[in-house]
Design a protein around this motif. Structure first.
Motif, mmCIF file in Angstrom:
data_model
loop_
_atom_site.group_PDB
_atom_site.id
_atom_site.type_symbol
_atom_site.label_atom_id
_atom_site.label_comp_id
_atom_site.label_asym_id
_atom_site.label_seq_id
_atom_site.Cartn_x
_atom_site.Cartn_y
_atom_site.Cartn_z
ATOM 1 N N LEU A 99 0.809 -1.218 0.000
ATOM 2 C CA LEU A 99 0.000 0.000 0.000
ATOM 3 C C LEU A 99 0.843 1.269 0.000
ATOM 4 N N ILE A 100 2.154 1.109 0.155
ATOM 5 C CA ILE A 100 3.085 2.218 -0.028
ATOM 6 C C ILE A 100 4.031 1.821 -1.157
ATOM 7 N N GLN A 101 4.293 2.764 -2.031
ATOM 8 C CA GLN A 101 5.136 2.473 -3.194
ATOM 9 C C GLN A 101 6.473 3.191 -3.061
ATOM 10 N N LEU A 102 7.534 2.430 -3.322
ATOM 11 C CA LEU A 102 8.895 2.944 -3.347
ATOM 12 C C LEU A 102 9.430 2.644 -4.740
ATOM 13 N N ILE A 103 9.606 3.690 -5.538
ATOM 14 C CA ILE A 103 10.026 3.508 -6.932
ATOM 15 C C ILE A 103 11.467 3.984 -7.075
ATOM 16 N N LEU A 104 12.331 3.052 -7.457
ATOM 17 C CA LEU A 104 13.759 3.301 -7.653
ATOM 18 C C LEU A 104 14.195 2.589 -8.927
ATOM 19 N N PRO A 105 15.266 3.047 -9.564
ATOM 20 C CA PRO A 105 15.769 2.302 -10.720
ATOM 21 C C PRO A 105 16.405 0.988 -10.251
ATOM 22 N N GLU A 106 16.337 -0.037 -11.075
ATOM 23 C CA GLU A 106 17.012 -1.286 -10.736
ATOM 24 C C GLU A 106 18.520 -1.107 -10.786
ATOM 25 N N ILE A 107 18.983 -0.279 -11.737
ATOM 26 C CA ILE A 107 20.410 0.018 -11.881
ATOM 27 C C ILE A 107 20.583 1.531 -11.870
ATOM 28 N N ALA A 108 21.458 1.999 -10.981
ATOM 29 C CA ALA A 108 21.778 3.428 -10.913
ATOM 30 C C ALA A 108 23.192 3.614 -11.446
ATOM 31 N N GLU A 109 23.326 4.421 -12.486
ATOM 32 C CA GLU A 109 24.647 4.679 -13.070
ATOM 33 C C GLU A 109 25.572 5.369 -12.074
ATOM 34 N N ASP A 110 25.025 6.289 -11.286
ATOM 35 C CA ASP A 110 25.820 7.060 -10.337
ATOM 36 C C ASP A 110 25.093 7.083 -8.993
ATOM 37 N N GLY A 111 25.720 6.529 -7.972
ATOM 38 C CA GLY A 111 25.105 6.474 -6.652
ATOM 39 C C GLY A 111 24.892 7.828 -6.011
ATOM 40 N N ALA A 112 25.528 8.870 -6.548
ATOM 41 C CA ALA A 112 25.373 10.214 -5.976
ATOM 42 C C ALA A 112 24.023 10.832 -6.308
ATOM 43 N N ALA A 168 -1.867 14.533 0.007
ATOM 44 C CA ALA A 168 -1.700 13.197 -0.566
ATOM 45 C C ALA A 168 -0.208 12.906 -0.622
ATOM 46 N N LEU A 169 0.159 11.672 -0.355
ATOM 47 C CA LEU A 169 1.573 11.307 -0.328
ATOM 48 C C LEU A 169 2.097 11.044 -1.730
ATOM 49 N N HIS A 170 2.966 11.938 -2.188
ATOM 50 C CA HIS A 170 3.705 11.756 -3.441
ATOM 51 C C HIS A 170 4.964 12.608 -3.351
ATOM 52 N N LEU A 171 6.095 11.947 -3.121
ATOM 53 C CA LEU A 171 7.378 12.635 -2.977
ATOM 54 C C LEU A 171 8.338 12.143 -4.050
ATOM 55 N N THR A 172 9.124 13.033 -4.575
ATOM 56 C CA THR A 172 10.230 12.649 -5.447
ATOM 57 C C THR A 172 11.480 13.348 -4.941
ATOM 58 N N ALA A 173 12.596 12.661 -5.037
ATOM 59 C CA ALA A 173 13.865 13.209 -4.558
ATOM 60 C C ALA A 173 15.009 12.467 -5.229
ATOM 61 N N ARG A 174 16.195 12.883 -4.909
ATOM 62 C CA ARG A 174 17.415 12.192 -5.321
ATOM 63 C C ARG A 174 18.156 11.827 -4.031
ATOM 64 N N ILE A 175 18.631 10.605 -3.957
ATOM 65 C CA ILE A 175 19.343 10.140 -2.778
ATOM 66 C C ILE A 175 20.738 9.684 -3.175
ATOM 67 N N LYS A 176 21.596 9.521 -2.174
ATOM 68 C CA LYS A 176 22.943 8.998 -2.393
ATOM 69 C C LYS A 176 23.024 7.577 -1.863
ATOM 70 N N LEU A 177 23.624 6.706 -2.657
ATOM 71 C CA LEU A 177 23.895 5.344 -2.227
ATOM 72 C C LEU A 177 25.381 5.076 -2.388
ATOM 73 N N ALA A 178 26.014 4.564 -1.338
ATOM 74 C CA ALA A 178 27.448 4.309 -1.360
ATOM 75 C C ALA A 178 27.791 3.156 -2.295
ATOM 76 N N GLU A 179 26.904 2.178 -2.362
ATOM 77 C CA GLU A 179 27.124 0.987 -3.177
ATOM 78 C C GLU A 179 25.774 0.302 -3.392
ATOM 79 N N SER A 180 25.772 -0.761 -4.162
ATOM 80 C CA SER A 180 24.540 -1.515 -4.372
ATOM 81 C C SER A 180 23.976 -1.927 -3.016
ATOM 82 N N SER A 181 22.679 -1.718 -2.828
ATOM 83 C CA SER A 181 22.090 -2.021 -1.531
ATOM 84 C C SER A 181 20.569 -2.086 -1.605
ATOM 85 N N ARG A 182 20.003 -2.527 -0.502
ATOM 86 C CA ARG A 182 18.551 -2.548 -0.341
ATOM 87 C C ARG A 182 18.142 -1.221 0.274
#
Length: 153
Positions: A60-73, A111-125
C-alpha cells in the motif's frame, strides 16, 4: 510613557523566555536528529528507530527506484501511497555509512507523493518505513549502483 515602556519590557521578557524554551526544544530535536543520522550500521539504526515494534510488509506504499543506478550520488526515488493518515516516513539504505537517508514528517492534509534524489554508497537494499495510526508499514527495493556516491570511487 512609563506605562507603555513597562508593558514593552514585560512583553519582551515573555517573548525572550518563550524563545529560549523553543531553542531548548530545538536543541533536543537537533540532538535526536544528529544521533539518527549518525554513521553506523543498518541493524543498529533500524533497532534504535523502531525497537521491537511490529513492522508489516505492505504493497500500500510504493517505493520507486531504478534497478540500476549509473551514479550512486544521484539516485532518483519516488514515494507514494493512497493511504490516509501517514504521519512519518523513514528511508534507509543498508549499505550506506549513514543508514538513515531521510525522515519526513507529514500532515494528513496532503496526498503522499514525494520525489527526490538520494545517495547510495554501493549496491544495496533501500527500505521505506511508514508510520500510520500506530502501525509501521515497510517496503524495500534492491538498487545496483554502478559508481558509488558516498565518497567511493
Amino acid at each position: 510613557m512609563t506605562c507603555s515602556r513597562r508593558n514593552f519590557l514585560k512583553t519582551s521578557g515573555v517573548l525572550a523566555t518563550g524563545g529560549l524554551l523553543a531553542a531548548g526544544a530545538s536543541d533536543s530535536r537537533a540532538a535526536r536528529l544528529a544521533e539518527d543520522f549518525a554513521v553506523g550500521d543498518f541493524a543498529g539504526r533500524y533497532a534504535s528507530l523502531f525497537g521491537d515494534q511490529a513492522v508489516s510488509e505492505s504493497e500500500l506504499i510504493q517505493l520507486i527506484l531504478p534497478e540500476i543506478a549509473e551514479d550512486g550520488a544521484v539516485v532518483p526515488v519516488t514515494i507514494s501511497s493512497e493511504l490516509d493518515g501517514i504521519e512519518r516516513l523513514y528511508l534507509l539504505a543498508d549499505k550506506n555509512p549513514t543508514p538513515l537517508i531521510a525522515e519526513f514528517e507529514l500532515t494528513p492534509l496532503l496526498a503522499l507523493h514525494l520525489t527526490a534524489r538520494i545517495k547510495l554508497a554501493e549496491s544495496s537494499r533501500v527500505t521505506l518505513v511508514a508510520r500510520r495510526e500506530g502501525q509501521l508499514l515497510r517496503c524495500s527495493r534492491w538498487v545496483k549502483v554502478m559508481r558509488g556516491g558516498c565518497g567511493s570511487g
